[in-house]
Motif scaffolding. Structure first.
Motif, PDB file in Angstrom:
ATOM      1  N   UNK A 270      31.422   8.651  14.240  1.00 39.45           N
ATOM      2  CA  UNK A 270      32.919   8.470  14.711  1.00 39.45           C
ATOM      3  C   UNK A 270      33.745   7.474  13.884  1.00 39.45           C
ATOM      4  N   UNK A 271      32.753   6.626  13.132  1.00 38.34           N
ATOM      5  CA  UNK A 271      33.139   5.403  12.387  1.00 38.34           C
ATOM      6  C   UNK A 271      33.796   4.535  13.294  1.00 38.34           C
ATOM      7  N   UNK A 272      33.141   4.329  14.634  1.00 36.21           N
ATOM      8  CA  UNK A 272      33.764   3.524  15.463  1.00 36.21           C
ATOM      9  C   UNK A 272      33.099   1.806  15.529  1.00 36.21           C
ATOM     10  N   UNK A 273      31.795   2.049  15.538  1.00 34.94           N
ATOM     11  CA  UNK A 273      31.067   0.877  15.320  1.00 34.94           C
ATOM     12  C   UNK A 273      31.307  -0.359  16.620  1.00 34.94           C
ATOM     13  N   UNK A 274      31.737   0.391  17.696  1.00 37.26           N
ATOM     14  CA  UNK A 274      32.451  -0.224  18.722  1.00 37.26           C
ATOM     15  C   UNK A 274      31.577  -0.697  19.839  1.00 37.26           C
ATOM     16  N   UNK A 275      30.176  -0.348  19.926  1.00 30.20           N
ATOM     17  CA  UNK A 275      29.225  -0.352  21.034  1.00 30.20           C
ATOM     18  C   UNK A 275      28.091  -1.195  20.617  1.00 30.20           C
ATOM     19  N   UNK A 277      27.446  -4.472  19.834  1.00 26.09           N
ATOM     20  CA  UNK A 277      27.453  -5.765  20.105  1.00 26.09           C
ATOM     21  C   UNK A 277      27.499  -6.046  21.770  1.00 26.09           C
ATOM     22  N   UNK A 278      26.695  -5.201  22.338  1.00 22.79           N
ATOM     23  CA  UNK A 278      26.658  -5.133  23.945  1.00 22.79           C
ATOM     24  C   UNK A 278      25.703  -6.342  24.353  1.00 22.79           C
ATOM     25  N   UNK A 279      24.734  -6.894  23.206  1.00 24.48           N
ATOM     26  CA  UNK A 279      23.753  -7.627  23.741  1.00 24.48           C
ATOM     27  C   UNK A 279      23.674  -8.846  22.562  1.00 24.48           C
ATOM     28  N   UNK A 280      24.647  -8.755  21.788  1.00 22.21           N
ATOM     29  CA  UNK A 280      24.586  -9.835  20.825  1.00 22.21           C
ATOM     30  C   UNK A 280      24.489 -11.383  20.926  1.00 22.21           C
ATOM     31  N   UNK A 281      25.283 -11.588  22.087  1.00 18.45           N
ATOM     32  CA  UNK A 281      25.681 -12.928  22.693  1.00 18.45           C
ATOM     33  C   UNK A 281      24.403 -13.212  23.368  1.00 18.45           C
ATOM     34  N   UNK A 282      23.667 -12.289  23.958  1.00 17.86           N
ATOM     35  CA  UNK A 282      22.279 -12.597  24.772  1.00 17.86           C
ATOM     36  C   UNK A 282      21.269 -12.875  23.650  1.00 17.86           C
ATOM     37  N   UNK A 419      44.575  -3.857  14.473  1.00 21.70           N
ATOM     38  CA  UNK A 419      44.461  -5.127  15.780  1.00 21.70           C
ATOM     39  C   UNK A 419      44.026  -4.850  17.078  1.00 21.70           C
ATOM     40  N   UNK A 420      44.384  -3.957  17.774  1.00 24.39           N
ATOM     41  CA  UNK A 420      43.542  -3.755  18.982  1.00 24.39           C
ATOM     42  C   UNK A 420      41.978  -3.419  18.989  1.00 24.39           C
ATOM     43  N   UNK A 421      41.719  -2.718  18.049  1.00 28.81           N
ATOM     44  CA  UNK A 421      40.386  -2.453  17.838  1.00 28.81           C
ATOM     45  C   UNK A 421      39.692  -3.863  17.719  1.00 28.81           C
ATOM     46  N   UNK A 422      40.042  -4.687  16.964  1.00 32.96           N
ATOM     47  CA  UNK A 422      39.443  -6.074  16.366  1.00 32.96           C
ATOM     48  C   UNK A 422      39.425  -6.731  17.833  1.00 32.96           C
ATOM     49  N   UNK A 423      40.650  -6.846  18.431  1.00 38.61           N
ATOM     50  CA  UNK A 423      40.683  -7.550  19.900  1.00 38.61           C
ATOM     51  C   UNK A 423      39.654  -7.205  20.591  1.00 38.61           C
ATOM     52  N   UNK A 424      39.254  -6.040  20.958  1.00 43.10           N
ATOM     53  CA  UNK A 424      38.576  -5.138  21.828  1.00 43.10           C
ATOM     54  C   UNK A 424      37.095  -5.520  21.297  1.00 43.10           C
ATOM     55  N   UNK A 425      36.736  -5.643  20.247  1.00 50.88           N
ATOM     56  CA  UNK A 425      35.397  -5.977  19.619  1.00 50.88           C
ATOM     57  C   UNK A 425      35.240  -7.198  19.834  1.00 50.88           C
ATOM     58  N   UNK A 426      35.999  -8.288  19.556  1.00 44.56           N
ATOM     59  CA  UNK A 426      35.983  -9.650  19.900  1.00 44.56           C
ATOM     60  C   UNK A 426      35.707  -9.868  21.233  1.00 44.56           C
ATOM     61  N   UNK A 427      36.486  -9.179  22.062  1.00 43.07           N
ATOM     62  CA  UNK A 427      36.332  -9.463  23.591  1.00 43.07           C
ATOM     63  C   UNK A 427      34.891  -8.944  24.076  1.00 43.07           C
ATOM     64  N   UNK A 433      34.251 -10.536  15.133  1.00 45.78           N
ATOM     65  CA  UNK A 433      35.045 -10.705  13.894  1.00 45.78           C
ATOM     66  C   UNK A 433      34.186 -10.682  12.800  1.00 45.78           C
ATOM     67  N   UNK A 434      32.813 -10.478  12.708  1.00 46.36           N
ATOM     68  CA  UNK A 434      32.013 -10.047  11.624  1.00 46.36           C
ATOM     69  C   UNK A 434      31.907  -8.575  11.469  1.00 46.36           C
ATOM     70  N   UNK A 435      31.764  -8.023  12.912  1.00 49.91           N
ATOM     71  CA  UNK A 435      31.410  -6.688  12.931  1.00 49.91           C
ATOM     72  C   UNK A 435      32.377  -5.573  12.762  1.00 49.91           C
ATOM     73  N   UNK A 436      33.738  -5.796  13.063  1.00 50.93           N
ATOM     74  CA  UNK A 436      34.708  -5.320  12.824  1.00 50.93           C
ATOM     75  C   UNK A 436      34.928  -4.790  11.285  1.00 50.93           C
ATOM     76  N   UNK A 437      34.315  -5.707  10.382  1.00 46.57           N
ATOM     77  CA  UNK A 437      34.766  -5.197   8.709  1.00 46.57           C
ATOM     78  C   UNK A 437      34.159  -3.927   8.587  1.00 46.57           C
ATOM     79  N   UNK A 438      33.260  -3.495   9.463  1.00 48.22           N
ATOM     80  CA  UNK A 438      32.550  -2.163   8.971  1.00 48.22           C
ATOM     81  C   UNK A 438      33.449  -1.102   8.940  1.00 48.22           C
ATOM     82  N   UNK A 439      34.139  -1.039  10.020  1.00 50.26           N
ATOM     83  CA  UNK A 439      35.212   0.183  10.356  1.00 50.26           C
ATOM     84  C   UNK A 439      36.310  -0.126   9.338  1.00 50.26           C
ATOM     85  N   UNK A 440      36.772  -1.221   9.147  1.00 50.75           N
ATOM     86  CA  UNK A 440      38.009  -1.808   8.406  1.00 50.75           C
ATOM     87  C   UNK A 440      37.776  -1.146   6.863  1.00 50.75           C
TER      88      UNK A 440
END
Length: 592
Positions: A270-275, A277-282, A419-427, A433-440
């Protein structure tokens, strides 16, 4: 999902480093010849990666030629377009570490591997780690891999540029989105240009055939060229998308399938790349915890608690944002700026056992004003074009972008819509801020004339699949393994209690014994098994007499409450060598 060296061209902060020798060849088109030459604009460029690829004929059957050391190479002719099997061909570069038991009753055939990416070179994987993988899995198997269509030594190759210099100059500038106030707009603008360059260099509509479905069909051709009906396969990261696609299209062709570091294939297509980073901060938290537990000698970035180490890194990042540190080494020069610091830390999350002890020293040096060690994490010499002689042919990021964007649903978002996609991903994670560049990077990809497989990912496979996920994987959370497994009855998820990307990022004899037994005997672990690691990331600390309350409360020690993993010194040595010789590629090499 690119090796640690992915950022060699990205990290040209403050300077574009190019060394030119002689005239340049044009590369408006790539044709497939029976000689394994890559012909660029009518000029033959010999392929040299330490072997004689330019002398290996492309044939419809496998003809193995001795190459490198203890390896064999071949080129397999497959249809470029499987809807037109008698049309233009593609040439797939294959390599194997042959089993010493071939021809005996103990021989169990080839295990095909994909290193991830997309765009990772299977040829390079076996050159670097073929013998080690054979020792890990046992001598019963050939260790086989390949460069996927569009990538590396397989042709046609995807190329958006007329020269390598153009590619390097365009790809040398990369900023994470928050590095500048207009970071999102700049990333979007660069994607429009990259998409335009791709369209210009694909007048014959070859790129639409460089996709995961066709690569899965190539794998079946490889299996059948070995004289076998069913596949044995180990795929890492993006390789799990490829494996899940194969299992969905050819469920009756599965003998063994290990999918390690599992990507949510629905989300990918789906070219989302949105899920991811669920464990990245861990994963980053394990650096803070490990540094604290190791103490100031083993980890010079030490503070009295994990939370204090986290705050110290935040302070350092803010300081570097305003005060980049110049570095000059014996082979290159540049700036340790916000972009380089963030990308270095992010890339380190892939391989904590290899990177975290060094990262602790590098961050301590940077806090003291010396950025040399951190700059050298992924340093390579300046780009050097030997334009007057055949140059080594390396996998290029154009193939990766082509696979990602051709696979995915069309993206035509504007900057405002992104912008909402990036904001959701950073949230979800600070690393959005790194990963969003793939969909972009896919927002201007040329329209496709031909539809290809994007699911559903279901199948009653002829042998159940083994899915593998880590509890703190920075880009493929174990939740994705559980989601994907639901579509394939009888399959099992094996969990490894470790940080890092894919099982090989950490030493777990437990995990690798299950994987080896699965390949040899076809046995699966019981559902719910969680494998511990064999050793800590940092050297063992000296005993401490007390621990303050803040630090004790903040610890999230992986494997807490469990006994030590059963040790296997021989396997431990093999796993250490594998970590040094193979790192799973990342999808951030997009040339945007």
């Amino acid at each position: 999902m690119f090796s640690a060296r992915v950022f060699a061209t990205v990290f040209a902060s403050g300077a574009i480093l190019l060394v030119l020798h002689g005239a340049f060849e044009s590369s408006n088109s790539v044709s497939v010849g029976t000689e394994a030459d890559v012909r660029v604009g009518g000029v033959a460029k010999a392929v040299e990666l330490g072997t004689i690829w330019d002398q290996i004929e492309t044939t419809p059957e496998l003809k193995w030629t001795d190459c490198y050391t203890q390896l064999q190479c071949a080129r397999l002719r497959v249809p470029l377009n499987y809807s037109d099997p008698k049309g233009a061909p593609a040439s797939i570069a294959l390599i194997r570490f042959p089993s010493p038991l071939a021809g005996t009753d103990e021989y169990k055939g080839p295990i095909l591997l994909n290193p991830g990416g997309p765009g990772g070179s299977g040829v390079q994987l076996v050159v670097n780690a073929g013998q080690t993988l054979s020792q890990l899995l046992g001598p019963n198997f050939d260790i086989v891999s390949f460069d996927p269509r569009g990538v590396g030594l397989s042709v046609p190759r995807a190329s958006f540029f007329d020269t390598n210099v153009q590619r390097e100059m365009w790809g040398s500038v990369f900023d994470v989105l928050n590095a500048t106030s207009d970071g999102l707009a700049r990333a979007w603008g660069r994607a429009q240009l990259t998409g335009g360059l791709a369209a210009k260099h694909d007048q014959r509509h070859v790129f639409e055939h460089i996709n995961t479905e066709n690569t899965a069909r190539d794998m079946l051709e490889i299996v059948e060229a070995h004289g076998r009906k069913k596949i044995q396969y180990w795929g890492f990261s993006y390789g799990t998308v490829l494996g899940a696609t194969f299992a969905s299209i050819f469920p009756d062709r599965i003998e063994r399938l290990v999918l390690d570091g599992v990507v949510d294939s629905e989300n990918y297509f789906a070219t989302l790349w949105s899920n991811n980073l669920l464990d990245t901060d861990k994963t980053l938290q394990t650096f803070f915890d490990g540094c604290f537990e190791a103490g100031p000698i083993a980890c010079p970035f030490y503070e009295p608690s994990p939370a204090a180490i986290s705050r110290k890194l935040d302070d350092l990042t803010r300081h570097i944002f305003l005060n980049p540190v110049p570095v000059q080494t014996n082979i290159s020069y540049g700036l340790v700026d916000y972009t380089l610091l963030r990308l270095t830390i992010f890339q380190s999350l892939y391989t904590p056992y290899a990177a975290f002890p060094l990262l602790g020293r590098a961050l301590a040096d940077l806090a003291d004003g010396d950025g040399t060690l951190l700059y050298q994490f992924f340093e390579q010499p300046p780009f050097d074009c030997s334009c007057g002689a055949p140059a080594p042919l390396q996998p290029i990021r154009d193939g990766q972008t082509t696979i990602l964007c051709t696979d995915g649903e069309e993206v035509r978002d504007t900057v405002k819509e992104l912008r909402p996609f990036v904001d959701d991903l950073v949230g979800l994670s600070q690393w959005g801020e790194v990963w969003a560049t793939i969909r972009i990077g896919c927002t201007a990809w040329p329209k496709q004339q031909k539809k290809h497989f994007r699911g559903p990912f279901v199948g009653n496979t002829s042998h159940p699949i083994l899915w593998v996920g880590n509890t703190a994987d920075p880009v493929t959370p174990v939740a994705s393994a559980h989601k994907m497994a639901k579509g394939f009855p009888g399959s099992v998820v094996l969990t490894q209690d470790s940080p890092g990307h894919c099982s090989i990022a950490a030493p777990s004899s437990c995990s690798q014994r299950y994987i080896r037994d699965y390949f040899i005997h076809g046995t699966l672990p019981k559902e719910g098994i969680v494998c511990p690691v064999d050793s800590p990331i940092f050297p063992q600390p000296q005993p401490r007499t007390s621990v303050n309350a803040e630090s004790e409360a903040s610890q999230q020690h992986l494997g807490k409450g469990r006994g030590p993993a059963p040790s296997d010194p021989e396997m431990g040595d093999v796993l250490e060598r594998l970590r040094k010789s193979f790192r799973v590629p990342s999808p951030l090499w997009l040339g945007i």
